[in-house]
Structure formats: C-alpha cells, structure tokens
Design an enzyme around this catalytic site. Structure first.
Site, PDB file in Angstrom:
ATOM      1  CG  ASP A 294      -8.898 -11.243   8.242  1.00  0.00           C
ATOM      2  OD1 ASP A 294      -8.928 -11.700   9.350  1.00  0.00           O
ATOM      3  OD2 ASP A 294      -7.964 -10.732   7.415  1.00  0.00           O
TER       4      ASP A 294
ATOM      5  CB  VAL B 222      -0.843   0.115   1.215  1.00  0.00           C
ATOM      6  CG1 VAL B 222      -1.734   1.045   1.108  1.00  0.00           C
ATOM      7  CG2 VAL B 222      -1.663  -1.196   1.213  1.00  0.00           C
TER       8      VAL B 222
END
Length: 204
Positions: A142, A35
């Site tokens: 998650d 990222v």
C-alpha cells in the site's frame, strides 16, 4: 505528526491512557483505528500510539495491526517509521511508534511549490525505506504519498505496513486490500505479489 491535526484535541470516548502512555490528543483516524500523540513517561519521549477500534479487536483488523507491528519490528532504517512496542489494553491492540513532526508526503507536496530536485530527494529517501523493507523480505502492498511522512528535519519515513506480508506466506492469496489507484495489475487480480508490485506503486 500531521500539520492539520493538533495534539490536545480529543473526541467523545477517547481514552486518556494506553498502558503506560499518557495520550495528548488525536493525530488522525481511519477505518482501522485512531492515532494519538502520547508521552512515554518511563523513557521521557513523545510517541505516536495507534489504537485499533474496539469493535474490530477480534476480527481481520486486529490481525492486520499485528502484522503491521511485526513488519515494522523487523525493520531498522532511517527512512522507515520506527516501532517501539506492540501490546493490548483490555481487548484492544495498540502499537507505540516513533512520533514524527511533519507532514505526509502528499501534504508536503501541496504545501508549496517544490522543485524537481526537492521532489527527487524526498522520493529517493522514501524509495530507500521501501527497498529496506524488500531486503527484509517484506512487501508493503500500500505504498503511496499518504503513507510516507516528511519530518521537520526533511527526512522521509515510510509507514503503514498493515498490508505487508512475506512472499510465499500461505495466507497471502487471502490478503486483499490496497489503494486501487496505486495497485499493480496482479494485486488488483488478488494474486500473490512481490517487490515488483511496490515498485509499480512507487512509479505511480
């Protein structure tokens, strides 16, 4: 996006552009991709770019990042990270999303002592984001403190929908994954799950 990673830091082989986005430095990295902080010159804003590792571009990870983009694109809620665009550069998939100045919920909790009222308020916000996903018929699969960002504005945002799916999806029984310490028993067993599994993770 994360306090301990500074924009402007690049690793060997990092690109400097992804499509129209000029990369400014790494925000974080994981098994699936990297990222970056980036500038969108066309719209004059800072964004976060999630770029899938090239070696995984044609495999399961590629499908996972596309699912994340599709899941986020269905949501528009103040407590869910906003997605702007999904695309490909060469053989690599990227997702352009909202840039958040702040910490993960796990980091925010460790940063300094928090009162139960502070904790309750932030977890309620995260719960609202998760509930918005459920209203869109999406199961996160998650949910954990590392997948919630707390912005400098104090607003919590749920992120990382890479394992999300719609109950009843025929691919669901083959979708394995999650974080063992937060997984509901049925998810551990590899069975299809619904919003109750996310609620289990939220309670943990």
């Amino acid at each position: 996006m994360f306090a301990e990673v500074r924009a402007g830091i690049f690793g060997a082989g990092d690109p400097v552009r992804v499509g129209r986005y000029a990369l400014r430095g790494r925000l974080g990295a994981g098994g699936m991709g990297v990222v970056y902080a980036a500038d969108d010159a066309a719209l004059g804003r800072r964004v976060a770019i999630k770029l899938l590792h090239g070696s995984d571009a044609d495999g399961q990870a590629r499908g996972r990042i596309l699912r994340e983009a599709q899941a986020l694109a269905r949501l528009s809620h103040p407590n869910v990270v906003q997605i702007y665009e999904v695309g490909e550069v060469g053989r690599q998939v990227f997702v352009a999303m909202e840039f958040v100045e702040g910490l993960t919920l796990a980091q925010w909790q460790r940063q300094q002592p928090r009162s139960w009222r502070e904790l309750l308020e932030v977890y309620l916000q995260a719960g609202r984001g998760l509930a918005a996903a459920h209203r869109a018929l999406l199961v996160h699969r998650d949910f954990k403190p590392e997948n919630v960002l707390v912005g400098a504005d104090g607003r919590a945002r749920v992120l990382d929908f890479g394992l999300a799916y719609r109950p009843g999806d025929p691919a669901a029984p083959q979708l394995r994954g999650g974080t063992p310490g937060y997984m509901a028993p049925e998810q551990f067993a590899g069975a299809p799950v619904d919003a109750a599994a996310d609620q289990f993770s939220f309670c943990v």
